[in-house]
Scaffold this motif. Structure first.
Motif, mmCIF file in Angstrom:
data_model
loop_
_atom_site.group_PDB
_atom_site.id
_atom_site.type_symbol
_atom_site.label_atom_id
_atom_site.label_comp_id
_atom_site.label_asym_id
_atom_site.label_seq_id
_atom_site.Cartn_x
_atom_site.Cartn_y
_atom_site.Cartn_z
ATOM 1 N N GLU A 264 0.826 -1.208 0.000
ATOM 2 C CA GLU A 264 0.000 0.000 0.000
ATOM 3 C C GLU A 264 0.860 1.257 0.000
ATOM 4 N N LEU A 265 1.954 1.228 0.755
ATOM 5 C CA LEU A 265 2.848 2.386 0.778
ATOM 6 C C LEU A 265 3.479 2.623 -0.595
ATOM 7 N N LEU A 266 3.854 1.548 -1.280
ATOM 8 C CA LEU A 266 4.479 1.680 -2.593
ATOM 9 C C LEU A 266 3.547 2.318 -3.618
ATOM 10 N N HIS A 267 2.246 2.239 -3.383
ATOM 11 C CA HIS A 267 1.273 2.795 -4.322
ATOM 12 C C HIS A 267 0.885 4.230 -3.975
ATOM 13 N N ARG A 268 1.401 4.751 -2.874
ATOM 14 C CA ARG A 268 1.063 6.122 -2.483
ATOM 15 C C ARG A 268 1.955 7.126 -3.210
ATOM 16 N N CYS B 111 8.192 7.921 -1.486
ATOM 17 C CA CYS B 111 9.202 7.601 -2.504
ATOM 18 C C CYS B 111 10.289 6.682 -1.964
ATOM 19 N N LEU B 112 10.476 6.634 -0.644
ATOM 20 C CA LEU B 112 11.495 5.774 -0.046
ATOM 21 C C LEU B 112 10.944 5.148 1.228
ATOM 22 N N ILE B 113 11.005 3.830 1.288
ATOM 23 C CA ILE B 113 10.575 3.086 2.475
ATOM 24 C C ILE B 113 11.787 2.380 3.061
ATOM 25 N N THR B 114 12.003 2.565 4.349
ATOM 26 C CA THR B 114 13.066 1.824 5.036
ATOM 27 C C THR B 114 12.424 0.734 5.873
ATOM 28 N N LEU B 115 12.678 -0.498 5.494
ATOM 29 C CA LEU B 115 12.207 -1.658 6.249
ATOM 30 C C LEU B 115 13.305 -2.003 7.246
ATOM 31 N N LEU C 40 5.738 -9.706 -5.772
ATOM 32 C CA LEU C 40 4.299 -9.476 -5.843
ATOM 33 C C LEU C 40 3.962 -8.185 -6.584
ATOM 34 N N GLU C 41 4.867 -7.206 -6.542
ATOM 35 C CA GLU C 41 4.622 -5.914 -7.183
ATOM 36 C C GLU C 41 5.281 -5.802 -8.549
ATOM 37 N N ALA C 42 5.762 -6.907 -9.102
ATOM 38 C CA ALA C 42 6.511 -6.865 -10.361
ATOM 39 C C ALA C 42 5.694 -6.260 -11.499
ATOM 40 N N GLU C 43 4.408 -6.550 -11.542
ATOM 41 C CA GLU C 43 3.582 -6.029 -12.628
ATOM 42 C C GLU C 43 3.287 -4.543 -12.459
ATOM 43 N N LEU D 42 10.056 2.043 -11.912
ATOM 44 C CA LEU D 42 10.707 0.852 -11.373
ATOM 45 C C LEU D 42 10.858 0.936 -9.854
ATOM 46 N N LEU D 43 11.141 -0.212 -9.282
ATOM 47 C CA LEU D 43 11.401 -0.332 -7.843
ATOM 48 C C LEU D 43 12.825 -0.816 -7.648
ATOM 49 N N LEU D 44 13.582 -0.074 -6.846
ATOM 50 C CA LEU D 44 14.946 -0.469 -6.485
ATOM 51 C C LEU D 44 14.951 -0.905 -5.027
ATOM 52 N N ILE D 45 15.395 -2.135 -4.787
ATOM 53 C CA ILE D 45 15.528 -2.647 -3.420
ATOM 54 C C ILE D 45 17.000 -2.595 -3.037
ATOM 55 N N PHE D 46 17.328 -1.766 -2.049
ATOM 56 C CA PHE D 46 18.700 -1.667 -1.538
ATOM 57 C C PHE D 46 18.766 -2.472 -0.244
ATOM 58 N N ASP D 47 19.518 -3.566 -0.265
ATOM 59 C CA ASP D 47 19.488 -4.517 0.843
ATOM 60 C C ASP D 47 20.714 -4.399 1.745
#
Length: 224
Positions: A22-26, A30-34, A52-55, A106-111
């Motif tokens: 839900e946050l990614l669609h707001r 623009c940046l979420i820290t998990l 799950l959000e690939a599409e 696009l979505l960038l995941i910084f791990d």
């Protein structure tokens, strides 16, 4: 590189997946820290959300592994490498990458960014200042602590859900217990009568933490 292929099932975390998605669609995020303690499953959860959000992200979901980096100065090249982007020789590398990402969805995941803090925040700050929020480009960062940035949406990942009431043999088990039993099954150990009850009691003692245990370690624990 693109997203890793999970080798283990994700147990529980349905609510967390829904909330992060839900946050990614707001439009204002623009940046979420998990963030959360080591071993809580941040990377596994981020990868699951990415799949799950690939599409949603038409230009892809990309995974940037930061754990091998020794300096925040290498985040730029690690990001380009993950995207498969090659730098030219005539223009500043940051400008090249930022220009490439213009108009990308696009979505960038910084791990695993924690060992590069606080200096890593300078990269993310410059990144967000140079990349427009629309079309949709999002950053999902995993860390043991928040970045403390103005644009950050910090999401605390707690331990798995556990049974707060007195456990019984009958009834549905919690996510923490399911994870505990999954580790036993994965190591080829048949479950014994009472294992679910014992796992529920242990999860109460550790407040549902996400922990990897061997059957030998489980057997060494006293039955309470």
């Amino acid at each position: 590189m693109k997203l890793p292929v999970p080798l283990t099932p994700l147990i529980g975390r349905e609510a967390e997946i829904r909330q992060i998605s839900e946050l990614l669609h707001r439009d204002d995020v623009c940046l979420i820290t998990l963030y959360g303690f080591g071993g809580s499953g941040k990377t596994r959860l981020a990868v699951e959300v990415g799949h799950l959000e690939a599409e949603t992200f038409t230009d892809g979901v990309w995974f940037v592994a930061l754990a091998p980096l020794s300096s925040p100065e290498h985040i730029l090249t690690a990001t380009a490498s993950a995207l498969g982007f090659d730098f030219g020789n005539s223009v500043d590398q940051k400008k090249q990458l930022f220009s490439y990402l213009q108009e990308k969805n696009l979505l960038l995941i910084f791990d695993n960014v924690e060992h590069l803090l606080p200096n890593a925040t300078l990269f993310f700050e410059e990144f967000l200042q140079n990349i427009p929020r629309q079309p949709k480009l999002r950053l999902l960062v995993t860390s043991r602590q928040p970045l403390n940035m103005p644009w950050e949406w910090a999401y605390l990942l707690r331990g798995l859900e556990y049974q707060k009431e007195s456990p019984s043999v009958e009834g549905q088990t919690s996510a923490a217990v399911e994870l505990f039993l999954h580790h036993l099954r994965r190591q080829g150990n048949p479950l014994e009568a009472g294992d679910a009850v014992c796992a529920a009691q242990i999860s109460q003692l550790v407040n549902g933490c996400h922990w990897p245990c061997s059957s030998r370690q489980v057997g060494a624990r006293p039955r309470v």
